[in-house]
Motif scaffolding. Structure first.
Motif, mmCIF file in Angstrom:
data_model
loop_
_atom_site.group_PDB
_atom_site.id
_atom_site.type_symbol
_atom_site.label_atom_id
_atom_site.label_comp_id
_atom_site.label_asym_id
_atom_site.label_seq_id
_atom_site.Cartn_x
_atom_site.Cartn_y
_atom_site.Cartn_z
ATOM 1 N N LEU A 1 7.727 3.950 2.283
ATOM 2 C CA LEU A 1 6.426 3.589 2.080
ATOM 3 C C LEU A 1 5.469 4.633 2.256
ATOM 4 O O LEU A 1 4.433 4.865 1.369
ATOM 5 C CB LEU A 1 6.193 2.348 3.026
ATOM 6 C CG LEU A 1 6.794 0.976 2.632
ATOM 7 C CD1 LEU A 1 6.485 0.183 3.944
ATOM 8 C CD2 LEU A 1 6.673 0.411 1.537
ATOM 9 N N TRP A 2 5.633 5.432 3.233
ATOM 10 C CA TRP A 2 4.467 6.464 3.600
ATOM 11 C C TRP A 2 4.815 7.610 2.907
ATOM 12 O O TRP A 2 3.963 8.485 2.927
ATOM 13 C CB TRP A 2 4.221 6.632 5.208
ATOM 14 C CG TRP A 2 5.469 6.813 6.126
ATOM 15 C CD1 TRP A 2 6.105 5.743 6.855
ATOM 16 C CD2 TRP A 2 6.100 7.928 6.354
ATOM 17 N NE1 TRP A 2 6.901 6.241 7.844
ATOM 18 C CE2 TRP A 2 6.997 7.587 7.559
ATOM 19 C CE3 TRP A 2 6.261 9.203 6.034
ATOM 20 C CZ2 TRP A 2 7.660 8.456 7.932
ATOM 21 C CZ3 TRP A 2 6.864 10.056 6.667
ATOM 22 C CH2 TRP A 2 7.618 9.828 7.562
ATOM 23 N N PHE B 1 4.644 -3.579 8.304
ATOM 24 C CA PHE B 1 4.790 -3.467 6.845
ATOM 25 C C PHE B 1 4.791 -4.977 6.350
ATOM 26 O O PHE B 1 5.186 -5.915 6.884
ATOM 27 C CB PHE B 1 5.657 -2.714 6.117
ATOM 28 C CG PHE B 1 7.117 -2.991 6.916
ATOM 29 C CD1 PHE B 1 7.889 -3.705 6.545
ATOM 30 C CD2 PHE B 1 7.362 -1.991 7.810
ATOM 31 C CE1 PHE B 1 9.196 -3.822 7.455
ATOM 32 C CE2 PHE B 1 8.574 -1.716 8.280
ATOM 33 C CZ PHE B 1 9.564 -2.873 8.408
ATOM 34 N N TYR C 1 1.582 2.510 -2.317
ATOM 35 C CA TYR C 1 1.398 1.480 -1.130
ATOM 36 C C TYR C 1 -0.046 2.138 -0.126
ATOM 37 O O TYR C 1 -0.431 3.167 -0.222
ATOM 38 C CB TYR C 1 2.434 1.675 -0.102
ATOM 39 C CG TYR C 1 3.794 1.423 -0.886
ATOM 40 C CD1 TYR C 1 4.010 0.405 -1.303
ATOM 41 C CD2 TYR C 1 4.672 2.420 -1.326
ATOM 42 C CE1 TYR C 1 5.184 -0.390 -1.981
ATOM 43 C CE2 TYR C 1 5.745 2.200 -1.991
ATOM 44 C CZ TYR C 1 5.946 0.603 -2.092
ATOM 45 O OH TYR C 1 7.354 0.601 -2.980
ATOM 46 N N LEU D 1 -1.773 2.526 3.066
ATOM 47 C CA LEU D 1 -1.231 3.030 4.284
ATOM 48 C C LEU D 1 -2.203 3.235 5.241
ATOM 49 O O LEU D 1 -3.577 3.655 4.773
ATOM 50 C CB LEU D 1 -0.669 4.447 4.152
ATOM 51 C CG LEU D 1 0.516 4.293 3.112
ATOM 52 C CD1 LEU D 1 0.927 5.899 2.969
ATOM 53 C CD2 LEU D 1 1.735 3.683 3.106
ATOM 54 N N PRO E 1 10.780 2.474 6.826
ATOM 55 C CA PRO E 1 9.691 2.340 6.180
ATOM 56 C C PRO E 1 9.151 3.613 5.629
ATOM 57 O O PRO E 1 7.972 3.888 5.216
ATOM 58 C CB PRO E 1 8.790 1.759 7.087
ATOM 59 C CG PRO E 1 9.122 2.120 8.431
ATOM 60 C CD PRO E 1 10.549 2.018 8.162
ATOM 61 N N ASP F 1 -0.108 -2.019 3.031
ATOM 62 C CA ASP F 1 1.100 -2.408 2.948
ATOM 63 C C ASP F 1 1.934 -1.972 4.276
ATOM 64 O O ASP F 1 2.938 -2.378 4.547
ATOM 65 C CB ASP F 1 1.750 -1.577 1.689
ATOM 66 C CG ASP F 1 0.661 -2.073 0.540
ATOM 67 O OD1 ASP F 1 0.952 -3.622 0.330
ATOM 68 O OD2 ASP F 1 0.597 -1.527 -0.459
ATOM 69 N N TRP F 2 1.352 -1.003 4.947
ATOM 70 C CA TRP F 2 2.104 -0.258 6.053
ATOM 71 C C TRP F 2 0.944 0.205 6.909
ATOM 72 O O TRP F 2 -0.103 0.683 6.469
ATOM 73 C CB TRP F 2 2.937 0.898 5.577
ATOM 74 C CG TRP F 2 3.491 1.759 6.648
ATOM 75 C CD1 TRP F 2 4.694 1.399 7.344
ATOM 76 C CD2 TRP F 2 3.048 2.862 7.337
ATOM 77 N NE1 TRP F 2 4.988 2.343 8.187
ATOM 78 C CE2 TRP F 2 3.771 3.347 8.428
ATOM 79 C CE3 TRP F 2 1.713 3.714 7.123
ATOM 80 C CZ2 TRP F 2 3.525 4.283 9.167
ATOM 81 C CZ3 TRP F 2 1.418 4.529 8.177
ATOM 82 C CH2 TRP F 2 2.372 4.859 9.117
ATOM 83 N N ASP G 1 6.013 0.589 13.418
ATOM 84 C CA ASP G 1 5.736 0.620 12.049
ATOM 85 C C ASP G 1 5.752 -0.993 11.566
ATOM 86 O O ASP G 1 6.583 -1.978 12.225
ATOM 87 C CB ASP G 1 6.976 1.047 11.035
ATOM 88 C CG ASP G 1 7.246 2.438 11.362
ATOM 89 O OD1 ASP G 1 6.329 3.184 10.719
ATOM 90 O OD2 ASP G 1 8.334 2.855 11.800
#
Length: 108
Positions: free
Chosen positions: A45-46, A20, A52, A54, A42, A1-2, A18
């Protein structure tokens, strides 16, 4: 996803990236209510690695320079980086290792 190099910075400032998926970003937009995290893009996300997938990328061995600032935010920054720009002018084939080597060799 990222995928990116901002969660645990090892690259010089200015080399941040980044990536994503649109789906992850859309979902994060729906889930994230914290204004500070929304401003950081983002980061939601992390910071939510249980939600997610990663992939955090770090600089190759010998190229870790998180203290080095290669960002251009003002005319002063541009003047500071002018020797690098002049050295590599007209070239599109240089790497971060080349820039670091030049900076190390160009130090007074």
């Amino acid at each position: 996803d990222w995928v990116g190099n901002t969660a645990a910075p090892t690259y010089p400032k200015g080399m941040e990236i980044d990536g994503f998926t649109a789906a992850a970003l859309t979902e994060a937009d729906r889930r994230c209510a914290e204004p500070e995290l929304r401003r950081e893009g983002p980061a939601f996300l992390w910071k939510n690695s249980r939600l997610y997938r990663l992939l955090s990328v770090t600089a190759p061995e010998g190229q870790e320079r998180p203290e080095l600032d290669l960002k251009v935010r003002s005319p002063d920054d541009l003047a500071r980086l002018e020797p690098v720009l002049a050295h590599f002018a007209g070239r599109g084939d240089f790497t971060l290792a080349d820039v670091l080597g030049f900076l190390e060799g160009a130090a007074p």
